[in-house]
Structure formats: C-alpha cells, structure tokens
Design an enzyme around this catalytic site. Structure first.
Site, mmCIF file in Angstrom:
data_model
loop_
_atom_site.group_PDB
_atom_site.id
_atom_site.type_symbol
_atom_site.label_atom_id
_atom_site.label_comp_id
_atom_site.label_asym_id
_atom_site.label_seq_id
_atom_site.Cartn_x
_atom_site.Cartn_y
_atom_site.Cartn_z
ATOM 1 C CB SER A 143 38.004 48.099 39.411
ATOM 2 O OG SER A 143 37.514 46.801 39.126
ATOM 3 C CE1 TYR A 156 34.122 50.402 36.354
ATOM 4 C CE2 TYR A 156 35.121 48.234 36.280
ATOM 5 C CZ TYR A 156 34.656 49.307 37.011
ATOM 6 O OH TYR A 156 34.729 49.294 38.380
#
Ligand code: BGC
Length: 255
Positions: A143, A156
């Site tokens: 990401s 995350y």
C-alpha cells in the site's frame, strides 16, 4: 505478454484486488489457485470466469495467517498443476483504529493476516520455486501506507511497513535463485476494504480532491500492474515497490 504454462497462487483471491489479479493473470494464460477464507460461491463463480478465459482455476480454502494452511495451499497447487511460478501475497485487512484505541486482538489479527502470511507465503513459495530450479515471481500487495502514515489506521500501516522490508530483504536474499520479490503499492482502490469511505459522499469528495488523477483506482487497474510484474517483461525488477496511487502519496492538500 503471455503467462501460458505458468501457475499462480493469489491469496485472498475471491474478492477486491485479489479477484482482479486472478482475472488479469488468467487473461494472460496462467492457471490459478484462488485462496479464500469466506464465500465459496464467489470462488466457484470466479473459477468459471477463469475457465471462460481458457485457463484452469481451483479454489483452496486456507487461512494464510496459519503456516500449516499456507503449506497446504502450496501442496494443493503442486498437486493440481505440478508447479508454482507466481505467488501473490494479497490477503489483507484493516481495522481503522488509532495507536490509542487498537486492542491486542486487533493488532495481532492485522499483523497475522497482512504480514505473517506474506512472510511465510514468501518463504514457502520460494522453497518450491528454488526446488523447481526455474526461478519465480513473488508479488506482495502492499500500500502507499508502507511509507506514508495513515492516522487512525496504525496497525495496518505497521503491517505494510513490515511488508516493505520483507520485499526488500527477501528480494536481496532470493535474487541469486532467480526469485524476484516485488511489492505493489496501491492508493485508494474501489474494493470492500474501503466500503466505509465509499458509502460516505463527503469522505469521497475529500478523497477524490486529494488524488491528482481525481478518482480511486479500479481493482482492474491494480490487476494490470500485477500481470506486468508477473510477466517476462519485468525481468529486472526485484526488492522494490511499484506504486499505483494516482499520485496521492505526493500530492499536497492545496493549502
Ligand atoms: C487503505 C485504504 C486507504 C488507501 C488510501 C489503502 O491501503 O486500505 O483504507 O483509503 O490506502 O489512503
């Protein structure tokens, strides 16, 4: 571009980015193992879609946060197709919780599903590829948040930061075996992980305004990046991350 004769595993493969990756690899001729933990009907439907493209796909229910399940996934792949060429460590979750309110259980779940799975997925796939002697591609679905803090999504970001160093370190270790390890860093993508944003028009307005290309990515746009990385065209890429974020990571808020 052709992946005819290649065999790929896509973890978390029956929805979101994973599903688009399955279809993008199958469109280039690869046979696919679709790993999933929920919604067998979606897996069946995807297997049919792959068959419609002229390739074979099998679904394997395996919780990739457990090493024994990962081992079973790889064994099932070799049993069905005789080899493994492309491992896409894609399964991932997020809790959207801050450093102040993340619980121990949330922390462990995020790290196990996002990072532990990719670590042991890389290890076990690489062992199979080395045993075959023909190299391979390991693609870690990371990401922009492997680099860029997302306040309110701490665990995350931590997991993706770990994935960044997994990609780099494993890429360096495995290069001499012809096994390439590359990360893909999407920005905002229209998938179930972003439902809470997509359901809120105000949040969507702010998000779209922050993206230089003016919109979220489609899952297919990320699938296309993975298909490129899996192919013989990407022969000199390893130990790095390819960002496909519409420019969001480098945009300024316009103040
Ligand atoms: C996260 C999304 C977020 C996007 C852009 C992704 O990695 O899963 O929740 O919208 O990054 O910030």
């Amino acid at each position: 571009m052709s992946l005819h004769g290649k065999v790929a595993i896509v973890t978390g493969g029956n929805s979101g980015i994973g599903k688009a990756v399955v279809l993008a690899l199958a469109a280039q001729g690869a046979n696919i193992v679709i790993d999933y933990v929920a919604n067998p009907a979606a897996t069946d439907a995807l297997e049919q879609q792959v068959a419609g493209l002229g390739d074979r796909a099998i679904g394997v229910e395996a919780d990739v946060s457990k090493v024994a399940d990962l081992q079973r996934l790889i064994s099932a792949t070799v049993e069905a197709f005789g080899r493994l060429d492309i491992m896409v460590n894609n399964a991932g979750i997020e809790t959207r919780t801050s450093v102040l309110d993340t619980t121990e259980a949330q922390y462990e779940r995020v790290m196990e599903i996002n990072l532990k799975s990719a670590f042991f997925g890389t290890q076990l796939a690489a062992k199979q590829m080395i045993a075959q002697g023909s190299g391979g591609r390991i693609i870690n679905m990371s990401s922009v948040h492997e680099d860029w803090p997302m306040p309110g999504n701490t665990a995350y970001c931590l997991s993706k930061g770990g994935m960044r160093m997994l990609t780099r370190t494993a890429g360096v270790e495995l290069g001499p075996h012809g096994v390439h390890v590359v990360g893909v860093g999407p920005g905002a993508v229209a998938t179930p992980i972003n439902t809470s944003t997509m359901d809120d028009p105000q949040k969507m307005k702010v998000l779209d305004a922050a993206i230089p290309l003016g919109r979220m990515a489609t899952p297919e746009e990320i699938g296309a990046v993975v298909a490129f990385l899996a192919d013989e065209g990407a022969t000199y890429l390893t130990a790095t991350t390819i960002f496909a974020d519409g420019g969001i990571m480098h945009s300024s808020p316009g103040l």
